[in-house]
Design an enzyme around this catalytic site. Structure first.
Site, PDB file in Angstrom:
ATOM      1  N   GLU A  11      11.143  -3.852   5.436  1.00 30.78           N
ATOM      2  CA  GLU A  11      10.144  -3.286   6.349  1.00 30.78           C
ATOM      3  C   GLU A  11      10.584  -3.353   7.817  1.00 30.78           C
ATOM      4  O   GLU A  11       9.828  -2.989   8.710  1.00 30.78           O
ATOM      5  CB  GLU A  11       8.808  -4.007   6.179  1.00 30.78           C
ATOM      6  CG  GLU A  11       8.229  -3.911   4.777  1.00 30.78           C
ATOM      7  CD  GLU A  11       7.786  -2.512   4.389  1.00 30.78           C
ATOM      8  OE1 GLU A  11       7.835  -1.587   5.231  1.00 30.78           O
ATOM      9  OE2 GLU A  11       7.384  -2.330   3.231  1.00 30.78           O
ATOM     10  N   TYR A  55       0.811  -1.216   0.000  1.00 29.34           N
ATOM     11  CA  TYR A  55       0.000   0.000   0.000  1.00 29.34           C
ATOM     12  C   TYR A  55       0.843   1.263   0.000  1.00 29.34           C
ATOM     13  O   TYR A  55       0.312   2.367   0.037  1.00 29.34           O
ATOM     14  CB  TYR A  55      -0.922   0.010   1.234  1.00 29.34           C
ATOM     15  CG  TYR A  55      -0.147  -0.157   2.527  1.00 29.34           C
ATOM     16  CD1 TYR A  55       0.407   0.941   3.160  1.00 29.34           C
ATOM     17  CD2 TYR A  55       0.058  -1.414   3.079  1.00 29.34           C
ATOM     18  CE1 TYR A  55       1.142   0.797   4.317  1.00 29.34           C
ATOM     19  CE2 TYR A  55       0.779  -1.572   4.238  1.00 29.34           C
ATOM     20  CZ  TYR A  55       1.326  -0.466   4.854  1.00 29.34           C
ATOM     21  OH  TYR A  55       2.072  -0.619   5.990  1.00 29.34           O
ATOM     22  N   GLY A  56       2.171   1.119  -0.037  1.00 31.67           N
ATOM     23  CA  GLY A  56       3.019   2.297   0.089  1.00 31.67           C
ATOM     24  C   GLY A  56       4.176   2.318  -0.875  1.00 31.67           C
ATOM     25  O   GLY A  56       4.000   2.223  -2.091  1.00 31.67           O
ATOM     26  N   SER A  57       5.381   2.408  -0.335  1.00 37.82           N
ATOM     27  CA  SER A  57       6.573   2.622  -1.145  1.00 37.82           C
ATOM     28  C   SER A  57       6.967   1.430  -2.015  1.00 37.82           C
ATOM     29  O   SER A  57       7.839   1.549  -2.867  1.00 37.82           O
ATOM     30  CB  SER A  57       7.748   3.019  -0.243  1.00 37.82           C
ATOM     31  OG  SER A  57       7.950   2.034   0.746  1.00 37.82           O
ATOM     32  N   LEU A  58       6.294   0.274  -1.869  1.00 43.01           N
ATOM     33  CA  LEU A  58       6.553  -0.876  -2.736  1.00 43.01           C
ATOM     34  C   LEU A  58       5.653  -0.897  -3.980  1.00 43.01           C
ATOM     35  O   LEU A  58       5.841  -1.706  -4.876  1.00 43.01           O
ATOM     36  CB  LEU A  58       6.372  -2.186  -1.957  1.00 43.01           C
ATOM     37  CG  LEU A  58       7.469  -2.492  -0.930  1.00 43.01           C
ATOM     38  CD1 LEU A  58       7.014  -3.567   0.039  1.00 43.01           C
ATOM     39  CD2 LEU A  58       8.744  -2.910  -1.635  1.00 43.01           C
TER      40      LEU A  58
END
Length: 117
Positions: free
Chosen positions: A75, A6-9
């Site tokens: 993470e 849901y983010g930087s990936l």
């Protein structure tokens, strides 16, 4: 194994290159709402395992166990984020997918909640 990011990936984001060899299954949304806020540095989000917030939009990938270990390192799991399976809706179906929740969420207001990063 399946992972929900849901983010930087996500595609086009800073760390997506780690998923370049993973199979993209499609865009998904969490089955239940969660609080999602952006860090003070503004380049990564915190997903919080609490009631409230919104159903979160993200991406779903099929990955190998080896890649999951790499994602755990990225993470900083289980110290900074921790990994847990959640229900995600994708293409009209529900699947169980690993995702990462922040271990020690900062204080936030309802105004800071977002649906997508």
């Amino acid at each position: 194994m399946i992972v929900f990011v849901y983010g930087s990936l996500k595609r086009g984001k800073r760390l997506h290159s780690y998923l370049k060899n993973a199979k993209f299954l499609g865009e998904g949304v969490t089955c239940r709402p969660y609080p999602l806020i952006v860090s003070k540095s503004v380049w990564y989000p915190y997903l919080i395992e609490k009631n409230g917030g919104y159903k979160i939009k993200g991406e779903v990938y099929k990955i190998t166990p080896k890649l999951l270990k790499i994602l755990d390192k990225i993470e900083e799991a289980p110290n900074y984020y921790y990994r847990k399976k959640i229900c995600v809706k994708i293409k009209g179906k529900t699947v169980k997918a690993w995702t990462y929740f922040v271990r020690k969420p900062p204080k936030f207001t309802k105004k800071e909640l977002i649906k997508e990063f």
